[in-house]
Design an enzyme around this catalytic site. Structure first.
Site, PDB file in Angstrom:
ATOM      1  CG  ASP A  14       4.694   3.781   1.760  1.00  0.00           C
ATOM      2  OD1 ASP A  14       4.198   4.044   2.878  1.00  0.00           O
ATOM      3  OD2 ASP A  14       4.479   4.144   0.593  1.00  0.00           O
ATOM      4  CG  HIS A  18       0.019   3.066   3.513  1.00  0.00           C
ATOM      5  ND1 HIS A  18      -1.025   3.881   2.958  1.00  0.00           N
ATOM      6  CD2 HIS A  18       1.405   3.549   3.180  1.00  0.00           C
ATOM      7  CE1 HIS A  18      -0.433   4.280   1.932  1.00  0.00           C
ATOM      8  NE2 HIS A  18       0.989   4.372   2.272  1.00  0.00           N
ATOM      9  CG  HIS A  34       8.664   7.115  -0.606  1.00  0.00           C
ATOM     10  ND1 HIS A  34       7.956   7.104   0.830  1.00  0.00           N
ATOM     11  CD2 HIS A  34       7.721   6.767  -1.272  1.00  0.00           C
ATOM     12  CE1 HIS A  34       6.704   6.539   0.710  1.00  0.00           C
ATOM     13  NE2 HIS A  34       6.627   6.143  -0.331  1.00  0.00           N
ATOM     14  CG  ASP A  59       0.913   7.805  -0.499  1.00  0.00           C
ATOM     15  OD1 ASP A  59       1.721   8.023  -1.541  1.00  0.00           O
ATOM     16  OD2 ASP A  59       0.777   6.889   0.198  1.00  0.00           O
ATOM     17  CG  HIS A  60       4.418   8.982   1.619  1.00  0.00           C
ATOM     18  ND1 HIS A  60       4.695   8.462   2.819  1.00  0.00           N
ATOM     19  CD2 HIS A  60       3.626   7.938   0.781  1.00  0.00           C
ATOM     20  CE1 HIS A  60       4.032   6.883   2.648  1.00  0.00           C
ATOM     21  NE2 HIS A  60       3.504   6.890   1.291  1.00  0.00           N
ATOM     22  CG  HIS A 107       5.238   6.850  -3.877  1.00  0.00           C
ATOM     23  ND1 HIS A 107       5.550   5.482  -3.411  1.00  0.00           N
ATOM     24  CD2 HIS A 107       5.824   6.623  -4.961  1.00  0.00           C
ATOM     25  CE1 HIS A 107       5.879   4.661  -4.260  1.00  0.00           C
ATOM     26  NE2 HIS A 107       6.167   5.259  -5.381  1.00  0.00           N
ATOM     27  CG  HIS A 148       7.949   1.746  -1.367  1.00  0.00           C
ATOM     28  ND1 HIS A 148       6.830   0.965  -1.765  1.00  0.00           N
ATOM     29  CD2 HIS A 148       7.600   3.139  -1.178  1.00  0.00           C
ATOM     30  CE1 HIS A 148       5.986   1.955  -1.837  1.00  0.00           C
ATOM     31  NE2 HIS A 148       6.107   3.120  -1.576  1.00  0.00           N
TER      32      HIS A 148
HETATM   33 FE    FE Z   1       2.350   5.402   0.594  1.00  0.00          FE
HETATM   34 ZN    ZN Z   2       4.922   4.679  -1.208  1.00  0.00          ZN
END
Ligand code: FE
Ligand code: ZN
Length: 278
Positions: free
Chosen positions: A150, A188, A68, A72-73, A70, A126
């Site tokens: 996530d 995570h 996805h 942090d990915h 975001h 999410h």
């Molecule tokens: Fe994340």
């Molecule tokens: Zn995420």
């Protein structure tokens, strides 16, 4: 505590998957070939630690898989592509810079190196276009592999930012239906806080009580609690257990009527409760 201790709620790690810790609590995943040096990165939110792990293990990046949008990915995509010139697979329904191969629910990804086939599973909730990648086995290890970003976490699930509770319920049910031994590589290290919530939601569950204690012990030893597997999640993750008697009773006590409500109402109530749970 010896390193050979068998954990009851954390399966032995997969020999061909490397978890790369990043930021405060992310795991970026690298899956490599049984023979040869080809490797895939899943959700490389940060290029530097992935690059370091590749070098340390003598690996060559041949593809990137994204779940996805975001950062942090997906934040490390640009730098890794500049270095490796590899294809980038990612959700067809999300706008992510660098995707060369958009994929969606039901697609099959047949990679040549490393030699592995993934089925793409649409898991919105999410984010609106979130996808997961599932392989039935890899190398000599018969266990399935699920990279679910996530969506499903060890002991919990992602926040519903863009989708609806109905979508999240459907997504979690698809993942829960995978074979019991499937390894769950979520993105995570949220396990301890997830399980504290699980214990509040299902206080009489002996399995949850034991899993909280075990996760605390693992973290005290600086061990990752991920991967988990589908059997462990089915038995202790409240978001897969919205119909379990203990959870229904807790929800009914908090909000009369939920016991007789539709599953999606209970999932939404659990998710909302968790959002404010400390
Ligand atoms: Fe994340
Ligand atoms: Zn995420």
């Amino acid at each position: 505590m010896s390193e050979t201790e068998q954990w009851q709620f954390a399966p032995p790690p997969h020999p061909l998957v490397i978890g790369v810790p990043a930021f405060s609590d992310n795991y970026l995943w690298i899956l490599h070939a049984a023979d040869g040096d080809a490797a895939v990165a899943i959700d490389p939110g940060d290029a530097a630690p992935v690059q370091e792990a590749l070098e340390r293990n003598g690996l060559r990046l041949t593809a990137i898989l994204l779940t996805h949008h975001h950062m942090d990915h997906a934040g490390g995509v640009e730098a890794l592509v500049e270095r490796w010139h590899c294809p980038v697979y990612g959700p067809r329904d999300e706008d992510i810079a660098g995707i060369t191969h958009p994929v969606g629910d039901g697609d099959i990804l047949d990679l040549d190196e490393p030699r592995i086939g993934f089925r793409v599973i649409g898991v919105p909730g999410h984010t609106s276009g979130h996808i997961a990648y599932y392989a039935t086995s890899h190398g000599g290890d018969a266990r399935g592999l699920l990279f679910c970003g996530d969506t499903l976490f060890a002991g919990g699930c992602g926040r519903i930012f863009e989708g609806t509770p109905a979508q999240m319920l459907d997504s979690l049910e698809k993942l829960a239906a995978l074979p019991a031994s499937t390894l769950v590589f979520c993105a995570h290290e949220y396990t301890v806080s997830n399980l504290r919530f699980a214990a509040a939601a299902e206080p009489d569950s002996e399995a949850v009580t034991r899993r909280v204690a075990e996760a605390l012990r693992m973290r005290a030893l600086d061990l990752p609690t991920v991967p988990s597997n589908i059997a462990i999640e089915r038995s202790t993750n409240p978001f897969l257990r919205h119909d379990a008697a203990g959870i229904v009773a807790t929800l009914e006590a908090r909000q009369p009527g939920l016991a007789g409500a539709a599953p999606v109402e209970r999932l939404a109530a659990l998710r909302e409760w968790k959002n404010g749970f400390r």
